[in-house]
Design an enzyme around this catalytic site. Sequence first.
Site, PDB file in Angstrom:
ATOM      1  N   TYR A  95       0.817  -1.228   0.000  1.00  0.00           N
ATOM      2  CA  TYR A  95       0.000   0.000   0.000  1.00  0.00           C
ATOM      3  C   TYR A  95       0.846   1.271   0.000  1.00  0.00           C
ATOM      4  O   TYR A  95       0.454   2.287  -0.570  1.00  0.00           O
ATOM      5  CB  TYR A  95      -0.988  -0.016   1.177  1.00  0.00           C
ATOM      6  CG  TYR A  95      -2.195  -0.861   0.861  1.00  0.00           C
ATOM      7  CD1 TYR A  95      -3.324  -0.297   0.293  1.00  0.00           C
ATOM      8  CD2 TYR A  95      -2.184  -2.233   1.079  1.00  0.00           C
ATOM      9  CE1 TYR A  95      -4.424  -1.083  -0.029  1.00  0.00           C
ATOM     10  CE2 TYR A  95      -3.277  -3.025   0.763  1.00  0.00           C
ATOM     11  CZ  TYR A  95      -4.395  -2.442   0.207  1.00  0.00           C
ATOM     12  OH  TYR A  95      -5.477  -3.216  -0.127  1.00  0.00           O
ATOM     13  N   GLU A 137      -8.674  -7.069   4.581  1.00  0.00           N
ATOM     14  CA  GLU A 137      -7.893  -8.167   3.984  1.00  0.00           C
ATOM     15  C   GLU A 137      -7.293  -9.062   5.074  1.00  0.00           C
ATOM     16  O   GLU A 137      -7.248 -10.291   4.917  1.00  0.00           O
ATOM     17  CB  GLU A 137      -6.809  -7.586   3.045  1.00  0.00           C
ATOM     18  CG  GLU A 137      -7.441  -7.098   1.746  1.00  0.00           C
ATOM     19  CD  GLU A 137      -6.630  -6.084   0.940  1.00  0.00           C
ATOM     20  OE1 GLU A 137      -5.395  -6.020   1.111  1.00  0.00           O
ATOM     21  OE2 GLU A 137      -7.238  -5.353   0.136  1.00  0.00           O
TER      22      GLU A 137
END
Length: 395
Positions: A95, A137
């Site tokens: 990310y 997630e």
Amino acid sequence: MLTAEQISIIKATAPVVGNHARDITGAFYPLLFERYPHVQAYFNQTHQVQGTQREALAQALVAYASHIDELGQLSDAVSLITHKHCSLNIQPEHYDLVGECLMEAIAMVLGAAVTTAVADAWSAAYRQLADILINAEAMIYQQNAERRGGWQGERRFLIEAIVPESATMTSYYLVPEDQEQAIDFSAGQYVGLILTINGSVVRRNYSLSDAPGARHLRISVKHEQGGVASGYLHQQAKEGNPVLLTAPCGDFVLTQDEYGLDKPLYLVTGGAGITPAISMLNSCVASGREIVFVHAAINSEHHAFSAHVQALASNHDNLKTFYIYEAPLPKDTPDATGYLNADMLKALMSGRQDVDLYYLGPKPFMACVNRIVHELGIPPQQVRSEWFGPREALD
Ligand SMILES: Cc1cc2nc3c(=O)[nH]c(=O)nc-3n(C[C@H](O)[C@H](O)[C@H](O)COP(=O)(O)OP(=O)(O)OC[C@H]3O[C@@H](n4cnc5c(N)ncnc54)[C@H](O)[C@@H]3O)c2cc1C
Ligand code: HEM
């Protein structure tokens, strides 16, 4: 947490970012792949060439910015994205790389409009979204590891059997190399298949095409002309070959308990879209639930699993089938010819709206079913669809 001022900056700049979202995501991917080449292998390069992933990311960013103060509205989108990410084994550290390149792409495209305050607000908004996705997630990864026969990350399987299902579709029975245990998942889910083809890593998703709870996982792959992964599987893969798999993911699953009997289940598919419907069918046909199995194929040669479904239908009165062939062969006797249309589906529904309807197929097929479902007024919560690629707009 974004400050009130940052929220108002995001709201004020959302329209301009929205207008340039395609340019931003168009600048973002080349930057990401140039700076962090190891990340490129996670992405389907065909979706890059076709622009469908660029478009899906642009739409996600626009949806996020325009719902910045009502994030609950995004739960379906978050579910779709996080299941896709987990099927590709995306990790929290990715990310930061994406955030860095996305912020640079925004600055490149919008230029002087990106003041320090605007840049800070968008960075904070990205971080907030990243945290939402990372947390969701983490939960999926944990649930997948805790399921019977479950795992986390990439796991080695062996191709135990290769079975043709039609002229263009072949099934691959995959068993874990390290253990023999029944594997749980939800009917309708898909795996990430990781292949090394001519020295390059290729990741593709494949729906599981058999009921959960067996010691094998089965995928059924249509041979795409010029397709890298399907070409390799159809032409080179042999029984005994190893492949890597991520754990089953996806939210295209039966919303009722699979043994739920109250609403009839309509499984409406075209072409290769039949695969998750076979998993659902196999998992619930014995429950007695009313099931209407609608499938569109080119003709009998391309109609996968037809003998299997016919055998189920002759043993289970609760299963009805309806087949539409686009170009029937002289020996074919489909229920209809041409393409699925509103009249066919309306006749099959007999005016009922209290059904659960699942659909999947090529884009024109999806657009047609989507339109019919709206016309018939089936409540949105009773309708689910899947895409064999990044989700696209249908209207
Ligand atoms: C959730 C999910 C579930 C799926 N389940 C299934 C399933 O059960 N069964 C199944 O068969 N598929 C399934 N798919 C699709 C699958 O993931 C692959 O996309 C499919 O197998 C094609 O991959 P490929 O590598 O063979 O083809 P690719 O190499 O990706 O190519 C696809 C097509 O694009 C063309 N193409 C590629 N590059 C270019 C270019 N530069 N210019 C012009 N044309 C190009 C190719 O010739 C080919 O026709 C699923 C996808 C998703 C997202
Ligand atoms: C806030 C950050 C992110 C957002 C909003 C986002 C959004 C999306 C969306 C909308 C899709 C398409 C889902 C679908 O329709 O199937 C997708 C797929 C994908 N994402 Fe992300 N994503 C983010 C971060 C990341 C990160 C950090 C990575 C890791 C490198 C990543 C890798 C991927 C990959 C590999 C796919 C599948 C691509 C394909 O099929 O071609 N994403 N993402």
